[in-house]
Design a protein around this motif. Structure first.
Motif, PDB file in Angstrom:
ATOM      1  N   SER A   2      32.800   2.940  39.766  1.00 29.45           N
ATOM      2  CA  SER A   2      33.840   1.988  40.135  1.00 29.45           C
ATOM      3  C   SER A   2      34.213   1.115  38.941  1.00 29.45           C
ATOM      4  O   SER A   2      33.498   1.051  37.931  1.00 29.45           O
ATOM      5  CB  SER A   2      33.341   1.094  41.275  1.00 29.45           C
ATOM      6  OG  SER A   2      32.305   0.256  40.830  1.00 29.45           O
ATOM      7  N   SER A   3      35.349   0.410  39.068  1.00 25.16           N
ATOM      8  CA  SER A   3      35.784  -0.500  38.007  1.00 25.16           C
ATOM      9  C   SER A   3      34.743  -1.594  37.782  1.00 25.16           C
ATOM     10  O   SER A   3      34.474  -1.988  36.640  1.00 25.16           O
ATOM     11  CB  SER A   3      37.129  -1.127  38.382  1.00 25.16           C
ATOM     12  OG  SER A   3      38.129  -0.143  38.484  1.00 25.16           O
ATOM     13  N   ARG A   4      34.146  -2.068  38.870  1.00 27.02           N
ATOM     14  CA  ARG A   4      33.121  -3.109  38.753  1.00 27.02           C
ATOM     15  C   ARG A   4      31.936  -2.622  37.935  1.00 27.02           C
ATOM     16  O   ARG A   4      31.433  -3.330  37.050  1.00 27.02           O
ATOM     17  CB  ARG A   4      32.665  -3.547  40.148  1.00 27.02           C
ATOM     18  CG  ARG A   4      31.560  -4.597  40.155  1.00 27.02           C
ATOM     19  CD  ARG A   4      31.217  -5.003  41.580  1.00 27.02           C
ATOM     20  NE  ARG A   4      30.189  -6.025  41.626  1.00 27.02           N
ATOM     21  CZ  ARG A   4      28.895  -5.792  41.583  1.00 27.02           C
ATOM     22  NH1 ARG A   4      28.464  -4.534  41.503  1.00 27.02           N
ATOM     23  NH2 ARG A   4      28.026  -6.786  41.625  1.00 27.02           N
ATOM     24  N   GLU A   5      31.478  -1.413  38.218  1.00 22.21           N
ATOM     25  CA  GLU A   5      30.331  -0.864  37.496  1.00 22.21           C
ATOM     26  C   GLU A   5      30.649  -0.653  36.018  1.00 22.21           C
ATOM     27  O   GLU A   5      29.806  -0.875  35.145  1.00 22.21           O
ATOM     28  CB  GLU A   5      29.895   0.451  38.140  1.00 22.21           C
ATOM     29  CG  GLU A   5      29.286   0.269  39.532  1.00 22.21           C
ATOM     30  CD  GLU A   5      29.085   1.589  40.251  1.00 22.21           C
ATOM     31  OE1 GLU A   5      29.824   2.553  39.921  1.00 22.21           O
ATOM     32  OE2 GLU A   5      28.207   1.666  41.116  1.00 22.21           O
ATOM     33  N   ARG A   6      31.889  -0.227  35.709  1.00 20.28           N
ATOM     34  CA  ARG A   6      32.279  -0.041  34.312  1.00 20.28           C
ATOM     35  C   ARG A   6      32.272  -1.366  33.561  1.00 20.28           C
ATOM     36  O   ARG A   6      31.790  -1.457  32.429  1.00 20.28           O
ATOM     37  CB  ARG A   6      33.666   0.610  34.230  1.00 20.28           C
ATOM     38  CG  ARG A   6      33.655   2.110  34.533  1.00 20.28           C
ATOM     39  CD  ARG A   6      34.934   2.758  34.054  1.00 20.28           C
ATOM     40  NE  ARG A   6      36.091   2.238  34.797  1.00 20.28           N
ATOM     41  CZ  ARG A   6      36.547   2.771  35.922  1.00 20.28           C
ATOM     42  NH1 ARG A   6      35.933   3.828  36.444  1.00 20.28           N
ATOM     43  NH2 ARG A   6      37.596   2.255  36.531  1.00 20.28           N
ATOM     44  N   ILE A   7      32.793  -2.421  34.205  1.00 18.92           N
ATOM     45  CA  ILE A   7      32.845  -3.737  33.549  1.00 18.92           C
ATOM     46  C   ILE A   7      31.441  -4.280  33.315  1.00 18.92           C
ATOM     47  O   ILE A   7      31.115  -4.765  32.228  1.00 18.92           O
ATOM     48  CB  ILE A   7      33.678  -4.721  34.401  1.00 18.92           C
ATOM     49  CG1 ILE A   7      35.149  -4.289  34.407  1.00 18.92           C
ATOM     50  CG2 ILE A   7      33.537  -6.149  33.877  1.00 18.92           C
ATOM     51  CD1 ILE A   7      36.007  -5.078  35.368  1.00 18.92           C
ATOM     52  N   ARG A  10      29.770  -2.538  30.416  1.00 21.78           N
ATOM     53  CA  ARG A  10      30.231  -3.019  29.113  1.00 21.78           C
ATOM     54  C   ARG A  10      29.577  -4.346  28.761  1.00 21.78           C
ATOM     55  O   ARG A  10      29.222  -4.589  27.605  1.00 21.78           O
ATOM     56  CB  ARG A  10      31.750  -3.170  29.131  1.00 21.78           C
ATOM     57  CG  ARG A  10      32.490  -1.834  29.205  1.00 21.78           C
ATOM     58  CD  ARG A  10      33.978  -2.055  29.401  1.00 21.78           C
ATOM     59  NE  ARG A  10      34.691  -0.792  29.582  1.00 21.78           N
ATOM     60  CZ  ARG A  10      35.978  -0.716  29.913  1.00 21.78           C
ATOM     61  NH1 ARG A  10      36.676  -1.841  30.111  1.00 21.78           N
ATOM     62  NH2 ARG A  10      36.558   0.460  30.056  1.00 21.78           N
TER      63      ARG A  10
END
Length: 220
Positions: A2-7, A10
């Motif tokens: 998910s976008s949350r996991e990617r952020i 990082r």
């Protein structure tokens, strides 16, 4: 992923080789601003409530039933929603029809009620905020959001604290908390204030001094 996991990934990679001294640390916030007497804390609450356009009343415990009856009469309320644990003597002198807080009540039915009377969990002096936690003397959250007129009774000084951190110590985060700072209001880009959009148009807060004349129900 998910976008949350990617952020978050990082962020973790960016901090992985950071020296220990550069890592984020918890900030030591003040628990309250300045030292105040109990009386001054209550006065600050009254001042900030009024600043948010709540209508503030003060009375002794024995004067509460007559005061509530007078407020409902002045408002012209023919009916009032009553949480299940509200002390019966509070509205003993009221001429309005008492409407119980029921799970099956519809928004339309609640909208037709003139007022709601509740207790509170805690009141925050520095922010002029009343906090409800769904206890029996406060009822379901919706009964304080749909009717246009809310009367909230605060016991002073027992239910008054100086700051939000001190209020959080008294609250159970697992309960349905409602934080109220004045009547419902919003402003558009021109700063034109409109009240009653997403909650009561009128909030009246009664600061009651003295010991309760009856037993207030414990939390559910």
């Amino acid at each position: 992923m998910s976008s949350r996991e990617r952020i978050l990934g990082r962020v973790r990679r960016a901090l992985a080789d950071a020296p220990a001294d550069d890592r984020p640390v918890a900030r030591d916030y003040l628990r309250e601003h300045g030292e105040r007497s109990t009386a001054r804390t209550v006065e600050l609450l009254a001042e900030n409530l009024a600043d948010y356009r709540a209508i503030v009343h003060r009375c002794a415990d024995g004067e509460l039933p007559a005061l509530l009856a007078g407020l409902l009469s002045a408002r012209g309320s023919r009916s009032v929603v009553v949480p299940p644990g509200l002390p019966a003597e509070w509205l003993a002198a009221a001429g309005a029809t008492l409407v119980p807080d029921r799970a099956e009540s519809t928004p339309r039915e609640l909208d037709e009620v003139g007022s709601v009377v509740t207790g509170c969990a805690v009141a925050v002096a520095e922010t002029g905020t009343i906090v409800l936690d769904g206890s029996p003397d406060q009822g379901r959250r919706r009964i304080t959001l749909v009717p246009d007129h809310h009367i909230c009774v605060v016991r002073v000084p027992d239910q008054v604290v100086s700051s939000v951190p001190l209020a959080l110590e008294r609250l159970d985060p697992a309960r349905p908390l409602t934080w109220i700072s004045g009547p419902s209001a919003t402003s558009d880009i021109e700063l034109d204030r409109v009240e009653g959009v997403h909650g009561p148009r009128t909030l009246e807060v009664v600061l009651v001094e003295g010991q309760p004349s009856g037993n207030v129900s414990a939390r559910a």
